[in-house]
Design a protein around this motif. Structure first.
Motif, PDB file in Angstrom:
ATOM      1  N   VAL A  47      -3.150  -6.689 -23.990  1.00  0.00           N
ATOM      2  CA  VAL A  47      -1.807  -6.952 -24.506  1.00  0.00           C
ATOM      3  C   VAL A  47      -1.916  -7.727 -25.812  1.00  0.00           C
ATOM      4  N   ILE A  48      -1.100  -7.354 -26.790  1.00  0.00           N
ATOM      5  CA  ILE A  48      -1.034  -8.046 -28.074  1.00  0.00           C
ATOM      6  C   ILE A  48       0.389  -8.567 -28.254  1.00  0.00           C
ATOM      7  N   CYS A  49       0.543  -9.873 -28.517  1.00  0.00           N
ATOM      8  CA  CYS A  49       1.861 -10.489 -28.712  1.00  0.00           C
ATOM      9  C   CYS A  49       1.870 -11.328 -29.989  1.00  0.00           C
ATOM     10  N   ARG A  50       3.064 -11.614 -30.481  1.00  0.00           N
ATOM     11  CA  ARG A  50       3.200 -12.436 -31.684  1.00  0.00           C
ATOM     12  C   ARG A  50       2.777 -13.875 -31.423  1.00  0.00           C
ATOM     13  N   ASN A  51       3.154 -14.403 -30.256  1.00  0.00           N
ATOM     14  CA  ASN A  51       2.875 -15.805 -29.967  1.00  0.00           C
ATOM     15  C   ASN A  51       2.938 -16.032 -28.452  1.00  0.00           C
ATOM     16  N   ILE A  52       2.669 -17.252 -28.040  1.00  0.00           N
ATOM     17  CA  ILE A  52       2.659 -17.592 -26.612  1.00  0.00           C
ATOM     18  C   ILE A  52       4.046 -17.445 -25.996  1.00  0.00           C
ATOM     19  N   THR A  53       5.089 -17.781 -26.740  1.00  0.00           N
ATOM     20  CA  THR A  53       6.457 -17.628 -26.229  1.00  0.00           C
ATOM     21  C   THR A  53       6.752 -16.171 -25.903  1.00  0.00           C
ATOM     22  N   ASP A  54       6.344 -15.259 -26.804  1.00  0.00           N
ATOM     23  CA  ASP A  54       6.538 -13.828 -26.548  1.00  0.00           C
ATOM     24  C   ASP A  54       5.706 -13.370 -25.353  1.00  0.00           C
ATOM     25  N   LEU A  55       4.480 -13.901 -25.220  1.00  0.00           N
ATOM     26  CA  LEU A  55       3.644 -13.548 -24.076  1.00  0.00           C
ATOM     27  C   LEU A  55       4.306 -14.002 -22.779  1.00  0.00           C
ATOM     28  N   GLN A  56       4.816 -15.212 -22.776  1.00  0.00           N
ATOM     29  CA  GLN A  56       5.492 -15.727 -21.578  1.00  0.00           C
ATOM     30  C   GLN A  56       6.677 -14.841 -21.202  1.00  0.00           C
ATOM     31  N   ASP A  57       7.474 -14.471 -22.195  1.00  0.00           N
ATOM     32  CA  ASP A  57       8.623 -13.597 -21.941  1.00  0.00           C
ATOM     33  C   ASP A  57       8.162 -12.238 -21.407  1.00  0.00           C
ATOM     34  N   LEU A  58       7.130 -11.690 -22.013  1.00  0.00           N
ATOM     35  CA  LEU A  58       6.597 -10.401 -21.586  1.00  0.00           C
ATOM     36  C   LEU A  58       6.155 -10.447 -20.126  1.00  0.00           C
ATOM     37  N   LEU A  59       5.399 -11.488 -19.783  1.00  0.00           N
ATOM     38  CA  LEU A  59       4.896 -11.602 -18.416  1.00  0.00           C
ATOM     39  C   LEU A  59       6.014 -11.849 -17.404  1.00  0.00           C
ATOM     40  N   MET A  60       6.866 -12.805 -17.695  1.00  0.00           N
ATOM     41  CA  MET A  60       7.894 -13.209 -16.736  1.00  0.00           C
ATOM     42  C   MET A  60       9.032 -12.210 -16.601  1.00  0.00           C
ATOM     43  N   ASN A  61       9.465 -11.644 -17.703  1.00  0.00           N
ATOM     44  CA  ASN A  61      10.687 -10.843 -17.681  1.00  0.00           C
ATOM     45  C   ASN A  61      10.465  -9.335 -17.737  1.00  0.00           C
ATOM     46  N   ARG A  62       9.264  -8.919 -18.074  1.00  0.00           N
ATOM     47  CA  ARG A  62       9.047  -7.480 -18.169  1.00  0.00           C
ATOM     48  C   ARG A  62       7.941  -7.001 -17.231  1.00  0.00           C
ATOM     49  N   ILE A  63       6.735  -7.492 -17.393  1.00  0.00           N
ATOM     50  CA  ILE A  63       5.631  -6.991 -16.574  1.00  0.00           C
ATOM     51  C   ILE A  63       5.809  -7.365 -15.094  1.00  0.00           C
ATOM     52  N   ASN A  64       6.053  -8.624 -14.809  1.00  0.00           N
ATOM     53  CA  ASN A  64       6.163  -9.045 -13.405  1.00  0.00           C
ATOM     54  C   ASN A  64       7.420  -8.540 -12.713  1.00  0.00           C
ATOM     55  N   ASN A  65       8.350  -7.938 -13.455  1.00  0.00           N
ATOM     56  CA  ASN A  65       9.548  -7.352 -12.852  1.00  0.00           C
ATOM     57  C   ASN A  65       9.397  -5.865 -12.552  1.00  0.00           C
ATOM     58  N   ILE A  66       8.252  -5.296 -12.879  1.00  0.00           N
ATOM     59  CA  ILE A  66       8.028  -3.877 -12.599  1.00  0.00           C
ATOM     60  C   ILE A  66       7.825  -3.691 -11.096  1.00  0.00           C
ATOM     61  N   VAL A  67       8.581  -2.757 -10.539  1.00  0.00           N
ATOM     62  CA  VAL A  67       8.471  -2.457  -9.115  1.00  0.00           C
ATOM     63  C   VAL A  67       7.065  -1.936  -8.834  1.00  0.00           C
ATOM     64  N   GLY A  68       6.396  -2.571  -7.872  1.00  0.00           N
ATOM     65  CA  GLY A  68       5.043  -2.175  -7.495  1.00  0.00           C
ATOM     66  C   GLY A  68       3.995  -3.190  -7.909  1.00  0.00           C
ATOM     67  N   ILE A  69       4.344  -4.072  -8.849  1.00  0.00           N
ATOM     68  CA  ILE A  69       3.396  -5.111  -9.240  1.00  0.00           C
ATOM     69  C   ILE A  69       3.591  -6.300  -8.314  1.00  0.00           C
ATOM     70  N   GLN A  70       2.520  -6.642  -7.625  1.00  0.00           N
ATOM     71  CA  GLN A  70       2.561  -7.761  -6.688  1.00  0.00           C
ATOM     72  C   GLN A  70       2.445  -9.086  -7.432  1.00  0.00           C
ATOM     73  N   ARG A  71       1.435  -9.159  -8.347  1.00  0.00           N
ATOM     74  CA  ARG A  71       1.248 -10.352  -9.168  1.00  0.00           C
ATOM     75  C   ARG A  71       0.271 -10.014 -10.283  1.00  0.00           C
ATOM     76  N   THR A  72       0.159 -10.935 -11.241  1.00  0.00           N
ATOM     77  CA  THR A  72      -0.751 -10.734 -12.368  1.00  0.00           C
ATOM     78  C   THR A  72      -1.607 -11.978 -12.582  1.00  0.00           C
ATOM     79  N   ASN A  73      -2.672 -11.786 -13.329  1.00  0.00           N
ATOM     80  CA  ASN A  73      -3.552 -12.876 -13.720  1.00  0.00           C
ATOM     81  C   ASN A  73      -3.884 -12.646 -15.186  1.00  0.00           C
ATOM     82  N   THR A  74      -3.588 -13.615 -16.049  1.00  0.00           N
ATOM     83  CA  THR A  74      -3.715 -13.424 -17.492  1.00  0.00           C
ATOM     84  C   THR A  74      -4.858 -14.235 -18.073  1.00  0.00           C
TER      85      THR A  74
END
Length: 155
Positions: free
Chosen positions: A114-141
């Motif tokens: 994953v490539i992001c502009r900054n840590i804030t964008d990464l946090q948003d990506l993880l919390m609001n987009r990736i971890n909300n995908i149906v079927g994803i139990q959890r992630t480790n970054t």
């Protein structure tokens, strides 16, 4: 997936690939000069390797930090069950910050670059987009601090 038989490639093909790995913008006539063959021979060999699926296209390599993308990380994804894989892949493909996806063995079902502009964008990506995908139990970054080696495969 079918594998290419070594009998389908000869030393000239490998020499052409070696030149292109070092600089994919090398003109065919320059490759021909280096290989001591005609430009037409290079065109024929390139077409053969494209038809075999060895050469899959060309890509531009971007310096992402210069474009404002300062965070590179890897996300290990735990998928809750095998029937969820298809949906997870489909949804991950929609996220432009996801530049690579790999099915893996070991602890993770999927590993994403994953490539992001900054840590804030990464946090948003993880919390609001990736971890909300149906079927994803959890992630480790894992955040990449630097990339001391970046090379193409050598033949």
């Amino acid at each position: 997936m079918s594998f290419i038989s070594t009998s389908q490639l000869d030393d000239l093909d490998l020499q052409i690939l070696d030149i292109l790995i070092k600089d994919s913008r090398t003109p065919y006539l320059e490759i021909a000069r280096i290989c001591h063959v005609s430009g037409g021979t290079i065109h024929v060999r390139m077409k053969k390797m494209e038809d075999l699926g060895i050469i899959k296209g060309t890509k531009i390599l971007l310096d992402m930090p210069k474009l404002g993308y300062d965070v590179c990380c890897f996300v290990g994804i735990y998928v809750d069950k095998s029937s969820s894989f298809s949906n997870v892949i489909t949804e991950m493909e929609k996220i432009k910050e996801v530049v690579e996806l790999h099915y893996t063995t070991g602890d993770y079902s999927i590993f994403a670059k994953v490539i992001c502009r900054n840590i804030t964008d990464l946090q948003d990506l993880l919390m609001n987009r990736i971890n909300n995908i149906v079927g994803i139990q959890r992630t480790n970054t894992f955040i990449s601090l630097s990339q001391p080696v970046d090379r193409n495969v050598q033949l």
